[in-house]
Scaffold this motif. Structure first.
Motif, PDB file in Angstrom:
ATOM      1  N   GLN A  84       0.832  -1.209   0.000  1.00  0.00           N
ATOM      2  CA  GLN A  84       0.000   0.000   0.000  1.00  0.00           C
ATOM      3  C   GLN A  84       0.866   1.258   0.000  1.00  0.00           C
ATOM      4  OE1 GLN A  84      -2.493  -0.572   3.421  1.00  0.00           O
ATOM      5  NE2 GLN A  84      -3.859  -2.007   2.367  1.00  0.00           N
ATOM      6  N   LEU A  85       1.965   1.240   0.767  1.00  0.00           N
ATOM      7  CA  LEU A  85       2.866   2.398   0.769  1.00  0.00           C
ATOM      8  C   LEU A  85       3.449   2.633  -0.622  1.00  0.00           C
ATOM      9  CD1 LEU A  85       4.902   2.187   4.101  1.00  0.00           C
ATOM     10  CD2 LEU A  85       3.210   3.899   3.444  1.00  0.00           C
TER      11      LEU A  85
ATOM     12  N   GLU B 103       1.665  14.414  -0.177  1.00  0.00           N
ATOM     13  CA  GLU B 103       1.342  12.983  -0.179  1.00  0.00           C
ATOM     14  C   GLU B 103       2.626  12.152  -0.219  1.00  0.00           C
ATOM     15  OE1 GLU B 103      -1.245  12.713  -3.571  1.00  0.00           O
ATOM     16  OE2 GLU B 103      -3.041  13.006  -2.356  1.00  0.00           O
TER      17      GLU B 103
ATOM     18  N   ALA C 208       0.934   6.786  -6.641  1.00  0.00           N
ATOM     19  CA  ALA C 208      -0.280   7.532  -6.950  1.00  0.00           C
ATOM     20  C   ALA C 208      -0.265   8.967  -6.417  1.00  0.00           C
ATOM     21  CB  ALA C 208      -1.495   6.798  -6.377  1.00  0.00           C
ATOM     22  N   ALA C 209       0.793   9.361  -5.728  1.00  0.00           N
ATOM     23  CA  ALA C 209       0.849  10.691  -5.113  1.00  0.00           C
ATOM     24  C   ALA C 209       0.655  11.780  -6.161  1.00  0.00           C
ATOM     25  CB  ALA C 209       2.170  10.882  -4.390  1.00  0.00           C
TER      26      ALA C 209
ATOM     27  N   GLU D 256       4.108  12.215   3.251  1.00  0.00           N
ATOM     28  CA  GLU D 256       3.424  11.305   4.178  1.00  0.00           C
ATOM     29  C   GLU D 256       3.968   9.884   4.056  1.00  0.00           C
ATOM     30  OE1 GLU D 256      -0.757  11.624   3.394  1.00  0.00           O
ATOM     31  OE2 GLU D 256      -0.829  13.728   4.014  1.00  0.00           O
ATOM     32  N   VAL D 257       4.196   9.433   2.829  1.00  0.00           N
ATOM     33  CA  VAL D 257       4.734   8.090   2.620  1.00  0.00           C
ATOM     34  C   VAL D 257       6.149   8.004   3.178  1.00  0.00           C
ATOM     35  CG1 VAL D 257       5.459   6.400   0.875  1.00  0.00           C
ATOM     36  CG2 VAL D 257       3.266   7.584   0.630  1.00  0.00           C
TER      37      VAL D 257
ATOM     38  N   GLU E  75       6.217   7.572   6.863  1.00  0.00           N
ATOM     39  CA  GLU E  75       5.952   6.188   7.282  1.00  0.00           C
ATOM     40  C   GLU E  75       7.218   5.348   7.206  1.00  0.00           C
ATOM     41  OE1 GLU E  75       3.021   4.749   8.411  1.00  0.00           O
ATOM     42  OE2 GLU E  75       2.224   6.777   8.467  1.00  0.00           O
TER      43      GLU E  75
ATOM     44  N   GLU F 291       2.114   1.767  -3.450  1.00  0.00           N
ATOM     45  CA  GLU F 291       1.022   2.261  -4.298  1.00  0.00           C
ATOM     46  C   GLU F 291       0.715   3.720  -4.005  1.00  0.00           C
ATOM     47  OE1 GLU F 291      -2.059  -0.583  -3.494  1.00  0.00           O
ATOM     48  OE2 GLU F 291      -1.158  -2.087  -4.812  1.00  0.00           O
ATOM     49  N   ARG F 292       0.724   4.101  -2.720  1.00  0.00           N
ATOM     50  CA  ARG F 292       0.484   5.504  -2.362  1.00  0.00           C
ATOM     51  C   ARG F 292       1.566   6.398  -2.940  1.00  0.00           C
ATOM     52  NH1 ARG F 292       0.011   5.720   3.932  1.00  0.00           N
ATOM     53  NH2 ARG F 292       0.341   7.928   3.501  1.00  0.00           N
TER      54      ARG F 292
END
Length: 124
Positions: A18-19, A31, A25-26, A34-35, A38, A21-22
């Motif tokens: 998911q990270l 965004e 897709a940022a 944020e990744v 994490e 993918e995020r």
């Protein structure tokens, strides 16, 4: 393969997917930030936690082999270097995160030719 109760390993793999993918897709730099947070946050980021695992494995391996740190076999001794590399990677990622998190400045435009204000001279 590591076994973990209650599908924790599968959940961890999904989280990493998911990270990724995020990140792909940022649409904004915040965004992306944020990744990166994490990944490299100082206490609960993935890299610092991974570093902790490596350090503990290095200590346990050294203890199990009963060797002094200077006499560890090469692969075990390199764990310390790997842990340091992870710390450096986290530092670099946080620096990039901080850069990405900065508010973007709108581009400044130069005044149109002939409209530039000229300094006002004072006459006495």
């Amino acid at each position: 393969m590591l076994a973990s109760p209650d599908g924790e390993r599968d959940a961890a793999l999904r989280y990493l997917t998911q990270l990724a993918e995020r990140a792909s897709a940022a649409k904004t730099s915040s965004e992306v930030a944020e990744v990166l947070t994490e990944v490299a946050a100082p206490v609960h980021g993935l890299l610092p936690l991974t570093r902790e695992v490596i350090v503990r494995a290095w200590i346990a391996s050294s203890d199990l082999q009963g060797a002094a740190p200077s006499k560890e076999p090469e692969p075990v001794a390199r764990l310390s270097s790997t842990a340091n590399s992870l710390s450096e990677a986290a530092r670099v990622i946080l620096h990039a995160r901080n850069h990405a998190a900065r508010p973007t400045q709108p581009p400044t435009t130069a005044p149109a030719p002939g409209r530039a204000s000229s300094p006002v001279s004072r006459r006495r």
